[in-house]
Design a protein around this motif. Structure first.
Motif, PDB file in Angstrom:
ATOM      1  N   GLY A 413      16.688  59.881   2.865  1.00 41.02           N
ATOM      2  CA  GLY A 413      17.482  61.102   2.971  1.00 41.02           C
ATOM      3  C   GLY A 413      18.129  61.513   1.664  1.00 41.02           C
ATOM      4  N   GLY A 414      17.431  61.274   0.554  1.00 43.33           N
ATOM      5  CA  GLY A 414      17.942  61.659  -0.766  1.00 43.33           C
ATOM      6  C   GLY A 414      18.909  60.682  -1.386  1.00 43.33           C
ATOM      7  N   ARG A 415      19.134  59.551  -0.737  1.00 45.89           N
ATOM      8  CA  ARG A 415      20.077  58.557  -1.234  1.00 45.89           C
ATOM      9  C   ARG A 415      19.326  57.290  -1.637  1.00 45.89           C
ATOM     10  N   PHE A 416      19.529  56.849  -2.870  1.00 46.54           N
ATOM     11  CA  PHE A 416      18.907  55.606  -3.318  1.00 46.54           C
ATOM     12  C   PHE A 416      19.530  54.420  -2.580  1.00 46.54           C
ATOM     13  N   LEU A 417      18.679  53.606  -1.956  1.00 46.78           N
ATOM     14  CA  LEU A 417      19.130  52.376  -1.312  1.00 46.78           C
ATOM     15  C   LEU A 417      18.604  51.147  -2.043  1.00 46.78           C
ATOM     16  N   LYS A 418      17.631  51.367  -2.913  1.00 46.28           N
ATOM     17  CA  LYS A 418      17.140  50.338  -3.824  1.00 46.28           C
ATOM     18  C   LYS A 418      16.815  51.022  -5.138  1.00 46.28           C
ATOM     19  N   ARG A 419      17.191  50.400  -6.243  1.00 47.14           N
ATOM     20  CA  ARG A 419      16.998  51.031  -7.550  1.00 47.14           C
ATOM     21  C   ARG A 419      16.666  49.955  -8.574  1.00 47.14           C
ATOM     22  N   HIS A 420      15.615  50.204  -9.351  1.00 46.13           N
ATOM     23  CA  HIS A 420      15.204  49.276 -10.408  1.00 46.13           C
ATOM     24  C   HIS A 420      15.027  47.858  -9.865  1.00 46.13           C
ATOM     25  N   GLY A 421      14.466  47.764  -8.660  1.00 54.98           N
ATOM     26  CA  GLY A 421      14.178  46.469  -8.063  1.00 54.98           C
ATOM     27  C   GLY A 421      15.350  45.789  -7.383  1.00 54.98           C
ATOM     28  N   ARG A 422      16.494  46.460  -7.321  1.00 56.21           N
ATOM     29  CA  ARG A 422      17.695  45.825  -6.754  1.00 56.21           C
ATOM     30  C   ARG A 422      18.177  46.607  -5.541  1.00 56.21           C
ATOM     31  N   LEU A 423      18.386  45.886  -4.432  1.00 57.17           N
ATOM     32  CA  LEU A 423      18.907  46.499  -3.218  1.00 57.17           C
ATOM     33  C   LEU A 423      20.357  46.890  -3.423  1.00 57.17           C
ATOM     34  N   LEU A 424      20.681  48.134  -3.121  1.00 55.43           N
ATOM     35  CA  LEU A 424      22.039  48.645  -3.332  1.00 55.43           C
ATOM     36  C   LEU A 424      22.846  48.502  -2.048  1.00 55.43           C
ATOM     37  N   ALA A 425      23.167  47.282  -1.719  1.00 51.92           N
ATOM     38  CA  ALA A 425      23.942  46.989  -0.515  1.00 51.92           C
ATOM     39  C   ALA A 425      25.086  46.068  -0.890  1.00 51.92           C
TER      40      ALA A 425
END
Length: 453
Positions: A413-425
């Motif tokens: 939905g237009g939101r990065f949840l993983k970036r450059h191989g890293r989970l953004l949690a």
């Protein structure tokens, strides 16, 4: 800064009207795909350099029992009969709402990490509304797009209680969920029904549940196969009652004769095959080829992380390889030689875990392909990694060679949840500990019960 511009990507849209782009830009604005083309202006936008990258639609896992995440590999050596006995009649009965929550949260995160943006969460261990709410809350918290398939537990009945096959789907829970957090039919997490169907319930219960789903306009999904049917001939009665059609989703699908599959496909029934688990637990060979011959909508799922991994790339390869093997064997038996060409393309297999998965869950109007106007659910793969490079056919590279290690970025939905191989949690390590503690407690309690029972 408004919008995100994916620049100079190899784009596989899975939209037949658009095709693929060897090098193009994709613009995301307001959570949706705004445009695809060359030289889209970058001014005022975040630019993602996609040279050496393949951009694909987010994967769709159409069928998984996410509540079992804390039981990973516990059931890997069990047949389906052992699974019923040890899980539904044993381990499942020890789950608290907090166990459902952490399992669903961790399972959702893992799906995102592996490149899945849409999850068909078949939740059939919710004996109380608190269990149900814990699962729904976890799906929202994870960030994944999900269809929450509300089901019901399958324990052995206690004295005086009916067998689960005799219990209609609870209307009150459906109404409660649609009044609450799942009221938005177009939201990121939506409701569907995980019903018993004629294979696992009485005819009266099946009729009730099919009508309930139709009344509320919800997808109704059910398991088919795995032993003798509870209601032989039940499908015939449901079909003659005009209750079988679009919005009905059959999981596994074993035991359905070819002529019935043909009719179901014509009526718009979808199918969710879980090839690796079906072969592992004893369901039988996946019905991939039968659904294809009938012209039905075919989607794929992981099924059980208590048995195997949650990676949809593996699921697609397993389905493709197994059906090609069956087709090749049939050709050898009938003609004495292998087919002149492959019976299934890699593009079709990619469709099973993207647009066809979205169709099976009833949300292909908003996800499943990189089509302008749809939600920006997408995955960026590092195609210049050693295991994929060089790329001659992007679709084949994705299906036959890509995996978790190549998933660079995931957007829902237009939101990065993983970036450059890293989970953004947030707080992943503490949550992992919580998951482990949940699994250890449940397994220890069931072993204690078995020793003292």
């Amino acid at each position: 800064m408004t919008g995100t511009l994916f620049k100079d990507a190899t784009i596989v849209t899975m939209d037949p009207a658009l095709g693929d782009f060897p090098a193009a830009d994709l613009l995301v604005e307001d959570g949706r795909i705004a445009a695809i083309g060359r030289e889209i202006p970058a001014e005022g936008r975040e630019v993602v350099d996609c040279r050496g990258r393949i951009l694909i639609p987010g994967l769709v896992n159409a069928h998984m029992h996410t509540w079992q995440t804390a039981l990973r590999a516990v059931a890997s050596n069990w047949t389906l009969l052992e699974y019923f006995r040890h899980v539904h009649r044993g381990l499942a009965t020890l789950f608290r709402p907090e166990d459902i929550h952490i399992a669903t949260l961790a399972g959702g995160w893992n799906q995102i990490n592996c490149g899945t943006t849409t999850l068909g969460d078949w939740c059939h261990n919710n004996p109380t509304p608190e269990h149900t709410d814990a699962a729904v809350d976890a799906l929202f918290e994870s960030g994944i797009r999900a269809v929450f398939l509300h089901g019901s537990p399958k324990p052995d009945p206690k004295p005086g209680q009916p067998h689960f096959s005799e219990v209609p789907h609870p209307r009150g829970e459906v109404e409660r969920l649609l009044r609450g957090r799942l009221a938005d039919r177009g939201g990121r997490v939506t409701l569907a029904l995980a019903i018993l169907g004629p294979h696992y319930s009485t005819l009266d219960v099946s009729m009730h549940d099919f009508r309930l789903a139709r009344e509320f306009g919800l997808v109704a999904s059910m398991h088919q196969g795995g032993g003798e049917a509870r209601t032989p001939g039940g499908w015939d009665v449901l079909e003659s009652s005009d209750l079988v059609g679009r919005g009905i989703n059959i999981v596994h699908g074993h035991g359905l004769p070819a002529e019935q599959l043909d009719r179901f496909a014509d009526l718009g029934v979808s199918f969710s095959v879980t090839p690796e688990n079906e072969m592992t637990q004893g369901h039988g060979f996946p019905i991939t080829g039968a659904v294809r011959r009938a012209g039905g909508t075919l989607s794929l799922g992981v099924d059980l992380e208590s048995v195997l991994s949650g990676d949809m790339f593996t699921v697609a390869r397993m389905a493709l390889g197994m059906q090609r093997a069956l087709d090749n064997d049939e050709s050898r038996r009938s003609t004495g030689s292998i087919p002149e060409t492959s019976t299934i393309t890699t593009r079709e297999a990619l469709g099973w875990i993207t647009i066809d998965g979205a169709r099976a869950l009833g949300i292909d109007d908003r996800t499943g392909s990189l089509t302008p106007g749809k939600q920006a659910d997408l995955v960026l793969l590092r195609a210049d990694d050693l295991n994929m490079w060089p790329v001659h056919d992007p679709v084949s590279s994705v299906v036959m060679q890509a995996g978790l290690a190549n998933v660079d970025s995931v957007m829902v939905g237009g939101r990065f949840l993983k970036r450059h191989g890293r989970l953004l949690a947030g707080d992943i390590e503490n949550r992992k500990q919580e998951l482990a503690e949940s699994g250890r407690r449940i397994v220890a309690e069931i072993r204690l019960r078995e020793q003292t029972g």
